[in-house]
Design a protein around this motif. Sequence first.
Motif, mmCIF file in Angstrom:
data_model
loop_
_atom_site.group_PDB
_atom_site.id
_atom_site.type_symbol
_atom_site.label_atom_id
_atom_site.label_comp_id
_atom_site.label_asym_id
_atom_site.label_seq_id
_atom_site.Cartn_x
_atom_site.Cartn_y
_atom_site.Cartn_z
ATOM 1 N N HIS A 1 0.700 -1.094 0.067
ATOM 2 C CA HIS A 1 -0.045 0.062 0.047
ATOM 3 C C HIS A 1 0.958 1.283 0.042
ATOM 4 C CE1 HIS A 1 -3.523 2.856 0.785
ATOM 5 N NE2 HIS A 1 -2.602 3.150 1.779
ATOM 6 N N LEU A 2 1.764 1.272 0.971
ATOM 7 C CA LEU A 2 2.707 2.389 0.760
ATOM 8 C C LEU A 2 3.478 2.395 -0.538
ATOM 9 C CD1 LEU A 2 4.167 4.773 2.537
ATOM 10 C CD2 LEU A 2 5.762 3.253 3.186
ATOM 11 N N LEU A 3 3.863 1.820 -1.111
ATOM 12 C CA LEU A 3 4.566 1.742 -2.280
ATOM 13 C C LEU A 3 3.610 2.481 -3.334
ATOM 14 C CD1 LEU A 3 6.672 0.390 -0.767
ATOM 15 C CD2 LEU A 3 7.345 -1.058 -3.018
ATOM 16 N N ARG A 4 2.325 1.901 -3.304
ATOM 17 C CA ARG A 4 1.296 2.177 -4.567
ATOM 18 C C ARG A 4 1.041 3.811 -4.035
ATOM 19 N NH1 ARG A 4 -2.027 -0.657 -7.245
ATOM 20 N NH2 ARG A 4 -3.563 0.606 -7.132
ATOM 21 N N VAL A 5 1.143 4.316 -3.002
ATOM 22 C CA VAL A 5 0.930 5.542 -2.455
ATOM 23 C C VAL A 5 2.152 6.253 -2.796
ATOM 24 C CG1 VAL A 5 0.895 7.365 -0.739
ATOM 25 C CG2 VAL A 5 -0.589 5.341 -0.152
ATOM 26 N N THR A 6 3.163 6.059 -2.885
ATOM 27 C CA THR A 6 4.550 6.796 -3.205
ATOM 28 C C THR A 6 4.506 6.902 -4.941
ATOM 29 O OG1 THR A 6 5.956 4.862 -3.011
ATOM 30 C CG2 THR A 6 5.711 6.571 -1.032
ATOM 31 N N SER A 7 4.014 5.920 -5.531
ATOM 32 C CA SER A 7 4.003 5.912 -6.843
ATOM 33 C C SER A 7 2.988 6.450 -7.242
ATOM 34 C CB SER A 7 4.235 4.345 -7.268
ATOM 35 O OG SER A 7 5.155 3.717 -6.814
ATOM 36 N N SER A 8 1.941 6.863 -6.800
ATOM 37 C CA SER A 8 0.796 7.721 -7.094
ATOM 38 C C SER A 8 -0.228 6.795 -7.772
ATOM 39 C CB SER A 8 0.934 8.861 -7.843
ATOM 40 O OG SER A 8 1.203 8.460 -9.171
ATOM 41 N N LEU A 9 -0.324 5.326 -7.415
ATOM 42 C CA LEU A 9 -1.264 4.527 -8.006
ATOM 43 C C LEU A 9 -2.495 4.773 -7.253
ATOM 44 C CD1 LEU A 9 0.639 1.452 -8.975
ATOM 45 C CD2 LEU A 9 0.216 3.457 -10.403
ATOM 46 N N ASP A 10 -2.351 5.020 -6.123
ATOM 47 C CA ASP A 10 -3.582 5.242 -5.186
ATOM 48 C C ASP A 10 -3.911 6.759 -4.917
ATOM 49 O OD1 ASP A 10 -5.235 3.585 -3.024
ATOM 50 O OD2 ASP A 10 -4.538 5.011 -1.771
#
Length: 430
Positions: free
Chosen positions: A103-112
């Motif tokens: 989830h955090l990696l999706r956040v930093t990658s702007s996928l979330d």
Amino acid sequence: MKSGMQLIALGLNHKTAPVAVREKFSLSPEVIRDGLKKLYKYEHLREAVVLSTCNRSEIYAVVRRGSGNVLASFWGDLNNTECSPEFFEQYTYKYEDEDCIEHLLRVTSSLDSLVIGEGQILSQVKHAYAIAQAAGATSTILNLMFNRAIAAGKRVRTETRIAFNAVSVSYAAVELAKGTFGDFSHCSVLLFGAGKMAELTATHLMSQGLKKLYVANRHIERAIQLADKYGGTAVDLNDVFGLLDQVDIIITSTGAPHYVIYKRDMMRVMAVRGDKQLMLIDIAVPRDVEPEVGCLPGVKLFNIDDLEAVVDDNLQERQREAIRAQRIIQEEVDALLERFNYLSMQPVMAQLTDKADFIRERELKRAMRKLPDISEEEYKVMERMTHMIVRKLLRDPMRMVNNTAGTSRERVLKYAIRKLFKLQEESIDE
């Protein structure tokens, strides 16, 4: 990860909670910093990072396994509110261990993000992490996770085209206004706020041919600076409502913790405007415009949640890139999980290395006392030789320790090494 420890992310975002709920949990950096400095008061809560943006409020934490409820207490105290179990069930999400990392990696990658590919979230995560570090609220696990997540976010933006031609919230706001007014060349716009979001909005407005721009801000100096950059006019807050009968669009993005435009003020404004329509686009969280303003005749009020339709129109290409980004994220998650597996064996490895190095240094000093005439160069040769002996002797045991990390053999091997080398027992937290 250390035995007995658990990674948890607890939060709400634009997908799970409307802006009326999100704004109640929007936190200033000062509140976050003060809350994290009191982390020691929460039993079993070891590390934490708090991320608060216009579209999300999240806590990433390391807790003692089975003690996840401590996050609800920390959440309530941080936001100065008591939330019911029904609230958490309706509006929040919770991710644990590997899901938390992803989830955090999706956040930093702007996928979330509301806007897939937007660039602000990476700097917001960096800032949240820096606040937590400064407050002494992070240690090995979250330091590893956030550094890897930030690197992953950069990698996604470099190796994919997810940010190519990406829209932003400010762009979406301008597109929303454009849908109503079409040509901006005969419109006048008032920006309430002079921060980064307002500057991006001004950029988009001027690129669409806007001729008349006003900027109002609590600090008039910043309003003047932004207005001068785009050939606009700075307005003192005391003079704003006298101006509103002249503008067509108001876009608000202040950081105020309360409304800056109320229904009672707008009733007077609309009485002067007569039949002239007024559009208000509120992209702030907490909201800048009292919701009841939207009920006034002649007023169209939109908030940040109304921008999704604009964003969706620009989504198709970035969704294709999001598939490539997800592959990168999975690679980074796997690499981080491997690092966490080794953490469980690090204490015993460190103890064994420290003990061996202590013995090496002690024996080297004893030898030097018997060789008073040795040269500095000869001493360096002997020191390097003893260092290499220790390193080569420990190489195979260390490799075996690494290979058993996270397996059923881990506990047996740790016990055997401690007994064989008379090492100190680990603390309960390890």
